[in-house]
Design a protein around this motif. Structure first.
Motif, PDB file in Angstrom:
ATOM      1  N   ASN A 182       0.857  -1.188   0.000  1.00 31.50           N
ATOM      2  CA  ASN A 182       0.000   0.000   0.000  1.00 31.50           C
ATOM      3  C   ASN A 182       0.892   1.237   0.000  1.00 31.50           C
ATOM      4  N   GLN A 222      -1.327   2.159  -4.332  1.00 34.29           N
ATOM      5  CA  GLN A 222      -2.590   2.775  -3.925  1.00 34.29           C
ATOM      6  C   GLN A 222      -2.673   2.889  -2.407  1.00 34.29           C
ATOM      7  N   PHE A 223      -3.471   3.821  -1.987  1.00 32.70           N
ATOM      8  CA  PHE A 223      -3.730   3.983  -0.561  1.00 32.70           C
ATOM      9  C   PHE A 223      -5.214   3.809  -0.322  1.00 32.70           C
ATOM     10  N   THR A 242     -10.567   4.614  -2.419  1.00 28.76           N
ATOM     11  CA  THR A 242      -9.159   4.365  -2.732  1.00 28.76           C
ATOM     12  C   THR A 242      -8.591   5.407  -3.706  1.00 28.76           C
ATOM     13  N   THR A 277      -5.818   8.081  -2.529  1.00 31.14           N
ATOM     14  CA  THR A 277      -4.474   7.960  -3.115  1.00 31.14           C
ATOM     15  C   THR A 277      -4.014   9.305  -3.664  1.00 31.14           C
TER      16      THR A 277
END
Lengths: 104, 172
Positions: B28, B70-71, B97, B101
């Motif tokens: 992540n 991605q976060f 997401t 991100t």
């Protein structure tokens, strides 16, 4: 505040020996500071030191190695060659500035 | 007259040189950064630093994936909205997401924190070593050509443990 005698002058420093007053610095003193830690200044060193001084004057903070690369244009690898092992602290010391406070 | 006060950089000896081993196991975006920031800081202090990429952390060094980490706020109850101390309700988190991100990347860029591939460039330029996990490569059917060119090898867990004898170790 401690002081130390360098280049025939009394220079205000912190407990570790970093200059606490950037205005006490001049280019002659930089040569002495560099020699103190075993570095002989070349034109490449001066490019970094002059950037650090100019950047500090406008930003009020010592540039990190990242900033010396991204804004000052001196690649990380070169910084490590010029100021071995601990470039951020050594550059700051010779430029008469506080240690950088940024993490990156 | 006393001797001038000179900072001790403690870098004039290679005896007992410090070594830091960082195991990056998360892919992540937010979890890529702790290893990069600490590794970069260690190199700046003259510490011999090795990073080992394994499991999800492998994405940090896979050329086709490293630009698109991605976060996700899902499962992260500490994610706050721009209004200070206001939390994002977890029910909405799985759909966030993309914007999360983008926002994290923007916040990092404002602080001149490099993107993951650039950060690894900086770490290698500072003398850091990158290693890929053999098992992760085999599981993902990936080879050296899929990885950053500056990854020094695809090695086993035993190889890494042997190589980092005496190191301080961080598992992220």
């Amino acid at each position: 505040m401690p002081t130390t005698i360098m280049n025939g002058r009394e220079i205000p420093v912190d407990a570790e020996g970093f200059l606490t007053d950037p205005s006490a610095w001049d280019e002659d003193l930089a040569t002495v500071l560099a020699a103190n830690i075993g570095i002989e200044l070349t034109d490449e060193h001066w490019k970094v030191l002059r950037f650090l001084r100019e950047d500090y004057a406008t930003q009020g903070e010592t540039a990190t190695t990242r900033r010396v690369q991204s804004v000052g244009g001196v690649p990380t690898k070169t910084q490590f060659q010029l100021f071995p092992k601990k470039p951020a602290k050594k550059m700051a010391y010779i430029a008469g500035l506080p240690k950088p406070r940024g993490c990156v | 007259m006393s001797e001038p006060l000179i900072p001790q950089f403690d870098d004039d000896t290679d005896d007992g040189e410090r070594m830091l081993a960082i195991i990056c196991s998360k892919g992540n975006l937010d979890m890529a950064y702790p290893g990069l920031i600490l590794g970069n800081a260690a190199l700046g202090e003259g510490v011999n630093t090795h990073l080992f990429f394994t499991f999800w952390g492998f994405d940090m060094i896979v050329k086709s994936r490293m630009n698109n980490l991605q976060f996700s706020p899902a499962g992260n109850t500490a994610l706050h909205l721009p209004m200070k101390d206001m939390r994002l309700p977890q029910a909405f988190a799985p759909a966030m997401t993309g914007p999360a991100t983008s926002m994290l990347k923007k916040q990092l860029a404002e602080l001149d924190i490099p993107e993951v591939p650039d950060f690894l460039d900086q770490i290698v330029a500072a003398g850091g070593h990158l290693w890929a996990c053999r098992l992760s490569a085999d599981m993902g059917k990936l080879g050296e050509s899929d990885l950053r060119d500056d990854v020094e090898g695809i090695i086993s867990a035993s190889d890494f443990i042997e190589m980092t004898k005496g190191a301080q170790l961080l598992f992220i």
